[in-house]
Design a protein around this motif. Structure first.
Motif, PDB file in Angstrom:
ATOM      1  N   ALA A   3       0.733  -1.214  -0.165  1.00  0.00           N
ATOM      2  CA  ALA A   3      -0.054   0.156  -0.270  1.00  0.00           C
ATOM      3  C   ALA A   3       0.882   1.394   0.046  1.00  0.00           C
ATOM      4  CB  ALA A   3      -0.906   0.059   1.466  1.00  0.00           C
ATOM      5  N   GLU A 208      -9.823  -1.474 -10.524  1.00  0.00           N
ATOM      6  CA  GLU A 208     -10.173  -1.531  -9.037  1.00  0.00           C
ATOM      7  C   GLU A 208      -8.895  -1.768  -8.342  1.00  0.00           C
ATOM      8  OE1 GLU A 208     -13.704  -4.741  -8.722  1.00  0.00           O
ATOM      9  OE2 GLU A 208     -12.447  -5.111 -10.302  1.00  0.00           O
ATOM     10  N   SER A 209      -7.873  -2.232  -8.863  1.00  0.00           N
ATOM     11  CA  SER A 209      -6.667  -2.569  -7.923  1.00  0.00           C
ATOM     12  C   SER A 209      -6.047  -1.364  -7.757  1.00  0.00           C
ATOM     13  CB  SER A 209      -5.700  -3.730  -8.323  1.00  0.00           C
ATOM     14  OG  SER A 209      -5.149  -3.302  -9.697  1.00  0.00           O
ATOM     15  N   ASP A 212      -7.816   0.824  -5.327  1.00  0.00           N
ATOM     16  CA  ASP A 212      -7.567   0.275  -3.927  1.00  0.00           C
ATOM     17  C   ASP A 212      -6.179   0.620  -3.370  1.00  0.00           C
ATOM     18  OD1 ASP A 212     -10.070  -1.080  -3.776  1.00  0.00           O
ATOM     19  OD2 ASP A 212      -9.107  -3.042  -4.396  1.00  0.00           O
ATOM     20  N   ARG A 213      -5.212   0.668  -4.526  1.00  0.00           N
ATOM     21  CA  ARG A 213      -3.957   1.157  -4.075  1.00  0.00           C
ATOM     22  C   ARG A 213      -3.901   2.492  -3.790  1.00  0.00           C
ATOM     23  NH1 ARG A 213       1.462  -0.294  -5.811  1.00  0.00           N
ATOM     24  NH2 ARG A 213       3.127   0.668  -4.667  1.00  0.00           N
ATOM     25  N   ALA A 215      -6.285   4.493  -2.651  1.00  0.00           N
ATOM     26  CA  ALA A 215      -6.972   4.907  -1.443  1.00  0.00           C
ATOM     27  C   ALA A 215      -6.119   4.299  -0.282  1.00  0.00           C
ATOM     28  CB  ALA A 215      -8.407   3.899  -1.214  1.00  0.00           C
ATOM     29  N   ALA A 216      -5.379   3.292  -0.268  1.00  0.00           N
ATOM     30  CA  ALA A 216      -4.468   2.912   0.781  1.00  0.00           C
ATOM     31  C   ALA A 216      -3.309   3.830   1.200  1.00  0.00           C
ATOM     32  CB  ALA A 216      -4.062   1.447   0.585  1.00  0.00           C
ATOM     33  N   VAL A 227     -13.355   7.601  -4.665  1.00  0.00           N
ATOM     34  CA  VAL A 227     -13.408   6.520  -5.735  1.00  0.00           C
ATOM     35  C   VAL A 227     -14.785   6.598  -6.247  1.00  0.00           C
ATOM     36  CG1 VAL A 227     -12.972   4.404  -6.631  1.00  0.00           C
ATOM     37  CG2 VAL A 227     -11.421   5.516  -4.873  1.00  0.00           C
ATOM     38  N   ARG A 253     -12.975   2.656 -13.008  1.00  0.00           N
ATOM     39  CA  ARG A 253     -13.149   3.652 -11.552  1.00  0.00           C
ATOM     40  C   ARG A 253     -12.457   4.959 -12.100  1.00  0.00           C
ATOM     41  NH1 ARG A 253     -15.656  -0.091  -9.853  1.00  0.00           N
ATOM     42  NH2 ARG A 253     -15.234  -1.211  -7.965  1.00  0.00           N
TER      43      ARG A 253
END
Length: 515
Positions: A3, A208-209, A212-213, A215-216, A227, A253
């Protein structure tokens, strides 16, 4: 995937200790293309018994820019080995030349784990480039050199450094150098984030990935993050972006990262094309054209990396980063040639090539930046980055960014001048491209407001003129990074794969914008 936006970075420090006494696995020594060695190198040469003078006299050490001469053992010098890095003529040393030279030298130490590097930062280098600039580039190079594209190799070829020491001749320079080393390490880590996102294959990197990265790491470093998924994008009427993603099993996204530390000041929007894999759609690419298309999200990668650096440096500025993330794939429901798409702005687009998809994604995301929404207020200035056209690579080659300036509402190109200045300050290279209105009519359509491609020639310009439809009167610059975003082969100064181009320039631009 980690992350962290940074990965591992070396410990950085500065010292005014004599270079011969600094303990390290590798000592980097800058060398000019001239007979006069300079005070610092002369002192080191004296301690080492005149080895540099002998190499000079034999022609084995010329100081030519980019030259690296490895010395496995230096008498009376604490470092295990040394690398002499050529800088060329003193009057020709620029920030870009220094950065490339020092990256080339540092890479000599990154083939094994946990190496320590010291670098002699001479007064002449500091005077030519600026002490802070030289130290910043040194640390950035040290971080970048320790990462490569072999993310899936059982035995990596590149390893992060354990520590980096800048060796100075004046104690008064130690503190400013240490501050700049810390800054450079953060920028280098941001460049590596962008490189990693590009280097990972589409199996790991998809809308998506990436979201997610983002956001982390946004949560870790204090960036605001919103998002938008399929439903939100449908509610926002992003018909152009959604059409490109229609043939993919992966939902789209749009990631919006916010760094709002500029109070009531203006807002800068950074917009990145993020096609995580581009098959070309029904206008299918050939194998050679498709195999590296994991790199088609380099614009979004640069924006995400720049936002990580801007937050890490805590710049006093309002910046909002937008990443439009899709896959352009082939399926029964893929968008088709002849389709007419309704963009978020309301402009209709006739599709004549599904491989001209990046501009369709940017059309909706640029409009989001222009109008603002729950994610951010409307932008006062915009820069977009995209691996948009092969035509730009044909025009400028693989090392230069194409810059396409929009005209401000007052008829000036003031914003372009500021973007160009940021390029000059960062050491990255840009070339201004024409934006004549004579190209605009090449996108006229019989059935819609505009078509998504023009004729064969001038494709980089017609692509930019297409984007111009969606920025209104907001000062805007389009950057086509198709050439320098990805390297097929490793060079002496950098590994193959993603380059992280644009990150340094965006950080410089944000810094100037905050002032």
């Amino acid at each position: 995937m980690s992350a962290s936006p940074a990965g591992r970075v070396p410990q950085t420090l500065a010292t005014a200790e004599a270079a011969r006494d600094v303990t390290a696995d590798l000592l980097l020594i800058p060398v000019w293309k001239r007979d006069d060695a300079g005070a610092e190198l002369a002192a080191l040469d004296s301690a080492a018994g005149g080895v540099f003078a002998r190499l000079r006299s034999r022609g084995d050490l010329t100081g030519k820019a980019g030259e690296c001469v490895v010395l496995p053992d230096l008498p009376n010098v604490a470092a295990d080995r040394a690398v002499c890095v050529g800088l060329g003529e003193p009057g020709e040393l620029s920030r870009a030349v220094w950065a490339k030279a020092i990256r080339t030298g540092v890479r000599k130490a990154t083939g094994k784990a946990d190496r320590t590097v010291a670098a002699l930062l001479t007064k002449e280098v500091a005077e030519a480039v600026g002490l802070r600039n030289a130290a910043e580039e040194l640390a950035s190079a040290a971080v970048i050199a320790g990462a490569g594209p072999g993310l899936y190799k059982k035995e990596p070829k590149r390893f992060p450094l354990q520590s980096l020491t800048a060796v100075l001749s004046d104690t008064a320079d130690v503190q400013p150098a240490e501050d700049s080393l810390e800054r450079g390490a953060k920028i280098g880590a941001a460049v590596n984030l962008a490189r990693e996102l590009v280097d990972r294959p589409a199996e790991d990197i998809y809308p998506e990935s990436v979201a997610d990265r983002a956001a982390a790491f946004a949560a870790d470093i204090g960036l605001g993050c919103e998002v938008l998924g399929q439903e939100e994008l449908e509610a926002e009427r992003c018909g152009s972006l959604l059409a490109v993603n229609r043939g993919s099993s992966r939902p789209p996204r749009v990631v919006v990262l916010s760094h709002l530390k500029g109070g009531d000041g203006p807002t800068l929007a950074l917009v990145g094309k993020g096609v995580t894999f581009d098959s070309g759609g029904l206008s299918l690419k050939p194998n050679e054209g498709m195999k590296d298309m994991k790199c088609d999200m380099a614009g979004s990668a640069a924006v995400l990396g720049a936002m990580a650096a801007i937050a890490g440096l805590n710049l006093p500025v309002n910046v909002v980063g937008y990443a439009g993330l899709v896959e352009n794939m082939v399926a029964g429901n893929s968008y088709k040639l002849g389709d007419v798409l309704q963009t978020r702005q309301g402009t209709t687009v006739e599709v004549l090539n599904t491989d001209a998809e990046g501009r369709l994604v940017l059309a909706d995301v640029l409009d989001m930046a222009v109008t603002g929404g729950s994610w951010a207020k409307p932008a006062d200035r915009i820069v977009d980055l995209a691996t948009l056209t092969g035509a730009c690579v044909v025009a400028l080659g693989e090392g230069v960014v194409g810059g396409f300036p929009g005209v401000n509402s007052d008829g000036t190109e003031e914003w372009w001048a500021e973007v160009q200045a940021a390029f000059e300050a960062s050491g990255e290279e840009v070339w201004r491209m024409p934006m004549s209105d004579s190209f605009k009519s090449l996108l006229d359509s019989e059935v819609a407001d505009v078509k998504n491609v023009g004729p064969r020639y001038g494709g980089a310009v017609t692509a930019a003129k297409f984007l111009e439809h969606f920025v209104g009167t907001v000062p805007w610059v389009h950057l086509d990074i198709a050439g320098p975003a990805f390297r097929d082969k490793s060079g002496a100064d950098m590994a193959s794969g993603g380059t992280g181009v644009g990150v340094r320039t965006l950080v410089k631009l944000a810094e100037a914008f905050g002032k």
